[in-house]
Design a protein around this motif. Sequence first.
Motif, mmCIF file in Angstrom:
data_model
loop_
_atom_site.group_PDB
_atom_site.id
_atom_site.type_symbol
_atom_site.label_atom_id
_atom_site.label_comp_id
_atom_site.label_asym_id
_atom_site.label_seq_id
_atom_site.Cartn_x
_atom_site.Cartn_y
_atom_site.Cartn_z
ATOM 1 N N LEU A 180 0.823 -1.211 0.000
ATOM 2 C CA LEU A 180 0.000 0.000 0.000
ATOM 3 C C LEU A 180 0.855 1.258 0.000
ATOM 4 C CD1 LEU A 180 -2.765 -1.078 2.545
ATOM 5 C CD2 LEU A 180 -3.040 -0.779 0.082
ATOM 6 N N LEU A 181 2.105 1.139 0.438
ATOM 7 C CA LEU A 181 2.983 2.308 0.473
ATOM 8 C C LEU A 181 3.310 2.818 -0.929
ATOM 9 C CD1 LEU A 181 5.490 1.203 3.267
ATOM 10 C CD2 LEU A 181 3.604 2.830 3.481
ATOM 11 N N GLU A 182 3.094 1.980 -1.920
ATOM 12 C CA GLU A 182 3.362 2.379 -3.299
ATOM 13 C C GLU A 182 2.225 3.217 -3.882
ATOM 14 O OE1 GLU A 182 3.959 -1.279 -5.348
ATOM 15 O OE2 GLU A 182 5.569 -1.943 -3.994
ATOM 16 N N ASP A 183 1.102 3.273 -3.176
ATOM 17 C CA ASP A 183 -0.052 4.031 -3.657
ATOM 18 C C ASP A 183 0.227 5.525 -3.593
ATOM 19 O OD1 ASP A 183 -2.699 5.348 -3.747
ATOM 20 O OD2 ASP A 183 -3.474 3.306 -3.638
ATOM 21 N N ALA A 184 -0.149 6.250 -4.620
ATOM 22 C CA ALA A 184 0.101 7.696 -4.667
ATOM 23 C C ALA A 184 -0.678 8.453 -3.607
ATOM 24 C CB ALA A 184 -0.244 8.230 -6.056
ATOM 25 N N SER A 185 -1.752 7.860 -3.106
ATOM 26 C CA SER A 185 -2.584 8.541 -2.098
ATOM 27 C C SER A 185 -2.070 8.314 -0.684
ATOM 28 C CB SER A 185 -4.023 8.036 -2.189
ATOM 29 O OG SER A 185 -4.095 6.659 -1.826
ATOM 30 N N CYS A 186 -0.921 7.667 -0.556
ATOM 31 C CA CYS A 186 -0.394 7.274 0.751
ATOM 32 C C CYS A 186 0.653 8.262 1.256
ATOM 33 C CB CYS A 186 0.202 5.880 0.635
ATOM 34 S SG CYS A 186 1.060 5.311 2.099
ATOM 35 N N ALA A 189 -5.365 8.425 1.665
ATOM 36 C CA ALA A 189 -6.384 9.396 1.272
ATOM 37 C C ALA A 189 -7.482 8.710 0.471
ATOM 38 C CB ALA A 189 -5.750 10.515 0.447
ATOM 39 N N ASP A 190 -8.705 9.147 0.711
ATOM 40 C CA ASP A 190 -9.839 8.635 -0.055
ATOM 41 C C ASP A 190 -9.814 9.241 -1.456
ATOM 42 O OD1 ASP A 190 -12.536 7.453 -0.466
ATOM 43 O OD2 ASP A 190 -13.112 9.563 -0.559
ATOM 44 N N THR A 191 -9.923 8.414 -2.453
ATOM 45 C CA THR A 191 -9.901 8.902 -3.837
ATOM 46 C C THR A 191 -11.268 8.806 -4.500
ATOM 47 O OG1 THR A 191 -9.224 6.698 -4.604
ATOM 48 C CG2 THR A 191 -7.470 8.298 -4.150
ATOM 49 N N THR A 192 -12.288 8.428 -3.708
ATOM 50 C CA THR A 192 -13.627 8.266 -4.276
ATOM 51 C C THR A 192 -14.510 9.472 -4.040
ATOM 52 O OG1 THR A 192 -14.536 7.252 -2.261
ATOM 53 C CG2 THR A 192 -13.460 5.786 -3.851
ATOM 54 N N GLY A 193 -14.030 10.413 -3.219
ATOM 55 C CA GLY A 193 -14.826 11.594 -2.922
ATOM 56 C C GLY A 193 -15.821 11.398 -1.796
ATOM 57 N N THR A 194 -15.757 10.264 -1.095
ATOM 58 C CA THR A 194 -16.703 10.003 -0.008
ATOM 59 C C THR A 194 -16.166 10.406 1.355
ATOM 60 O OG1 THR A 194 -15.890 7.728 0.193
ATOM 61 C CG2 THR A 194 -17.781 8.102 -1.259
ATOM 62 N N GLY A 195 -14.918 10.844 1.416
ATOM 63 C CA GLY A 195 -14.351 11.309 2.683
ATOM 64 C C GLY A 195 -13.931 10.205 3.620
ATOM 65 N N ASN A 196 -13.741 8.987 3.103
ATOM 66 C CA ASN A 196 -13.370 7.865 3.959
ATOM 67 C C ASN A 196 -11.861 7.649 3.992
ATOM 68 O OD1 ASN A 196 -16.009 7.140 4.751
ATOM 69 N ND2 ASN A 196 -16.345 6.172 2.765
ATOM 70 N N ASP A 197 -11.129 8.687 4.388
ATOM 71 C CA ASP A 197 -9.691 8.554 4.563
ATOM 72 C C ASP A 197 -9.404 7.571 5.701
ATOM 73 O OD1 ASP A 197 -9.793 10.566 2.735
ATOM 74 O OD2 ASP A 197 -8.927 12.097 4.016
ATOM 75 N N LEU A 198 -8.278 6.864 5.597
ATOM 76 C CA LEU A 198 -7.891 5.897 6.618
ATOM 77 C C LEU A 198 -6.581 6.298 7.282
ATOM 78 C CD1 LEU A 198 -8.510 2.397 4.965
ATOM 79 C CD2 LEU A 198 -9.833 3.437 6.804
ATOM 80 N N PHE A 199 -6.490 6.033 8.582
ATOM 81 C CA PHE A 199 -5.232 6.145 9.321
ATOM 82 C C PHE A 199 -4.916 4.755 9.863
ATOM 83 C CE2 PHE A 199 -6.920 10.440 9.447
ATOM 84 C CZ PHE A 199 -5.811 11.223 9.217
ATOM 85 N N TRP A 200 -3.677 4.307 9.627
ATOM 86 C CA TRP A 200 -3.303 2.938 9.997
ATOM 87 C C TRP A 200 -2.039 2.981 10.851
ATOM 88 C CZ3 TRP A 200 -4.797 -0.999 5.768
ATOM 89 C CH2 TRP A 200 -4.795 -2.292 6.292
ATOM 90 N N VAL A 201 -2.150 2.645 12.128
ATOM 91 C CA VAL A 201 -0.981 2.606 13.009
ATOM 92 C C VAL A 201 -0.177 1.359 12.667
ATOM 93 C CG1 VAL A 201 -0.144 2.600 15.386
ATOM 94 C CG2 VAL A 201 -2.292 3.773 14.822
ATOM 95 N N VAL A 202 1.076 1.567 12.242
ATOM 96 C CA VAL A 202 1.868 0.444 11.726
ATOM 97 C C VAL A 202 3.108 0.128 12.562
ATOM 98 C CG1 VAL A 202 1.056 0.724 9.356
ATOM 99 C CG2 VAL A 202 3.091 1.996 10.122
ATOM 100 N N ALA A 203 3.570 1.072 13.380
ATOM 101 C CA ALA A 203 4.758 0.820 14.196
ATOM 102 C C ALA A 203 4.733 1.733 15.410
ATOM 103 C CB ALA A 203 6.033 1.046 13.386
ATOM 104 N N GLU A 204 5.389 1.311 16.473
ATOM 105 C CA GLU A 204 5.347 2.070 17.719
ATOM 106 C C GLU A 204 6.683 1.959 18.450
ATOM 107 O OE1 GLU A 204 2.173 0.183 19.885
ATOM 108 O OE2 GLU A 204 3.378 -1.578 20.386
ATOM 109 N N TYR A 205 6.922 2.980 19.256
ATOM 110 C CA TYR A 205 8.097 2.998 20.141
ATOM 111 C C TYR A 205 7.669 3.679 21.420
ATOM 112 C CZ TYR A 205 12.413 4.875 22.209
ATOM 113 O OH TYR A 205 13.413 5.226 23.074
#
Length: 213
Positions: free
Chosen positions: A48-54, A77-93
């Motif tokens: 998913l990191l390869e996506d331009a909306s990321c 980022a949502d690319t459909t115009g519906t406002g459904n952007d996502l935040f994904w916690v992937v690593a922590e310290y």
Amino acid sequence: MSPKDVLEAKNSMSRQEFEQEYLASFTTFEGQIYQLPNASVQAFDKKLLEDASCEVLAGCDPGYRDPTAFLAVVYLADTTGTGNDLFWVVAEYEESEQTTEQHARAMQLLIDTWQIELIFIDSAAAQFAQDLAYLYDIPTIRAKKDVLPGIAYVQTLVETGRLLVDPSCTKTLAALNQYRWDQREGLTREKPQHDKFSHVMDALRYCVYSFTK
């Protein structure tokens, strides 16, 4: 017990109390701020990191005796115009009683691994932010510290399934489950409880709320 008694109890108790007493459910706690659905715990696919909306962001809550918390969060980022952007916690310290150099090394590893672009830091930690920038070449952005609006925004993300957490982020999952409102009497306004779970939650709020606003 009669249905009438159950209904009266339901009307007189908080939802958490009722579920614990009458439904034998202990998945929520009195004063719990966030209730992350099981479906929101998902392994992140690095493709998913390869996506331009990321974009990859981070939030940092510095401390010394209290731990310093740092979260890497992928924004899709949502690319459909519906406002459904996502935040994904992937690593922590999260570590306490470490030097700035030790924290910086750990942060730099996450920055390099995830190609983090923006880091939002507690605006009260000016010296720590300055040291990161001038000594370790880690620039940061002062986070917006509107606590209640920030919490409300994270609650919306949680409730709408727009906040996801990789299962490897065990401290974040524990904090989301245990973060609570301060229940002490005499408080004039709502405030979250300050404990071992609050630092990761502050870092998360700094990141997603500051980036959005």
